[in-house]
Design a protein around this motif. Sequence first.
Motif, PDB file in Angstrom:
ATOM      1  N   GLY A   2     -23.414   5.971 -10.105  1.00  0.00           N
ATOM      2  CA  GLY A   2     -23.778   6.848  -9.782  1.00  0.00           C
ATOM      3  C   GLY A   2     -25.477   7.043 -10.134  1.00  0.00           C
ATOM      4  N   GLN A  14     -22.864  11.065  -0.147  1.00  0.00           N
ATOM      5  CA  GLN A  14     -22.735  10.931  -1.695  1.00  0.00           C
ATOM      6  C   GLN A  14     -24.035  11.802  -2.764  1.00  0.00           C
ATOM      7  OE1 GLN A  14     -21.954   6.999  -3.306  1.00  0.00           O
ATOM      8  NE2 GLN A  14     -20.640   5.731  -1.745  1.00  0.00           N
ATOM      9  N   TRP A  16     -23.551  13.703  -5.032  1.00  0.00           N
ATOM     10  CA  TRP A  16     -24.189  13.284  -6.797  1.00  0.00           C
ATOM     11  C   TRP A  16     -24.070  12.848  -7.265  1.00  0.00           C
ATOM     12  CZ3 TRP A  16     -22.112   8.893  -7.788  1.00  0.00           C
ATOM     13  CH2 TRP A  16     -21.313   8.652  -6.789  1.00  0.00           C
ATOM     14  N   ARG A  17     -24.929  11.659  -6.794  1.00  0.00           N
ATOM     15  CA  ARG A  17     -26.309  11.317  -7.083  1.00  0.00           C
ATOM     16  C   ARG A  17     -27.131  11.650  -8.036  1.00  0.00           C
ATOM     17  NH1 ARG A  17     -25.071   5.475  -6.386  1.00  0.00           N
ATOM     18  NH2 ARG A  17     -22.808   4.906  -5.539  1.00  0.00           N
ATOM     19  N   ILE A  19     -27.600  14.118  -9.246  1.00  0.00           N
ATOM     20  CA  ILE A  19     -27.516  14.912 -10.214  1.00  0.00           C
ATOM     21  C   ILE A  19     -27.015  13.718 -11.467  1.00  0.00           C
ATOM     22  CG2 ILE A  19     -25.736  16.288 -11.619  1.00  0.00           C
ATOM     23  CD1 ILE A  19     -27.853  17.755 -10.691  1.00  0.00           C
ATOM     24  N   THR A  20     -26.325  12.374 -10.950  1.00  0.00           N
ATOM     25  CA  THR A  20     -25.400  11.548 -11.992  1.00  0.00           C
ATOM     26  C   THR A  20     -26.435  10.286 -12.314  1.00  0.00           C
ATOM     27  OG1 THR A  20     -24.908  10.384  -9.849  1.00  0.00           O
ATOM     28  CG2 THR A  20     -22.777  11.745 -11.161  1.00  0.00           C
ATOM     29  N   PHE A  63     -32.913  18.033 -10.805  1.00  0.00           N
ATOM     30  CA  PHE A  63     -32.640  17.612  -9.175  1.00  0.00           C
ATOM     31  C   PHE A  63     -33.109  17.664  -7.779  1.00  0.00           C
ATOM     32  CE2 PHE A  63     -30.351  20.127  -5.284  1.00  0.00           C
ATOM     33  CZ  PHE A  63     -29.808  19.359  -4.931  1.00  0.00           C
TER      34      PHE A  63
END
Length: 275
Positions: A2, A14, A16-17, A19-20, A63
């Motif tokens: 992540g 991807q 979402w990386r 945020i993660t 973010f």
Amino acid sequence: MGALDVSKIVQGRQGWRLITCIWLHAGVVHLLINVLCLLFIGIRLEQEFGFVRIGLVYLISGFGGSLMSALFIRSSISVGASGALFGLIGSMLSELITNWSLYANKVAALLTLVFVIVVNLALGILPRVDNFAHIGGLISGFLLGFVVFIRPQFAWINQKRVAPGQETAPVKRKHKTYQYILWLAAVVLLIVGFTVAIVLLFRGYNANDHCSWCHYLSCVPTKKWKCNSSPQTCTVMQQPNTLDLTCDGTGTHHSYSIAGATQDQISQLCNSLCS
């Protein structure tokens, strides 16, 4: 796991990386530093505005920091909550500005915040520090502070606390005009900024191609350290009278008016371009 990896975000979709990566750290020391900073900054803000608004600023700022980092740092993997923490600091600055009339020692508070921001950004030019995440988080948090930390003026609050039968001068507006203006401007800038940044990122935009000096915002090479410890490599395109080099590490591009450049010249120019 992540981490912020631009190639996987863009090619692998991807997203979402972005945020993660905020929740990951490069070791125990890194984690402890961020936790201590969060306690120092976050407790005061949470007591003042509640955990919901603080959490919102924290996440969106993180973010925003990830977005700016991804646009400028193309080859390195990044983790950490520093962008989110800078967002909290930025929101403290905008909160002070938008609620200016409520503070007594406002100038001292302003100078203190500016000093803290400058010192921390200056530390970001050290190697292995993602200062672009700091800058992106700071800008995001600064704008968010105008939106979520706006407070009513004293006269309006006191009007609600007047005892029955006691007369006070009526106050029609809860907030001052400049607070509404700052709120609206911040909302517009946040929406436009995030939209443009997301579109550019997933189109594979490399911000270094349009800003040859911006990499110095994240690291300034000196005699004591280098910004990239790995060997510098460049993509070379030799034209009849020009030499086009693109640093593989930073993505920085430059054209040189050189005909028939030797390998030594190319190596020197590559090292200079990537430093």
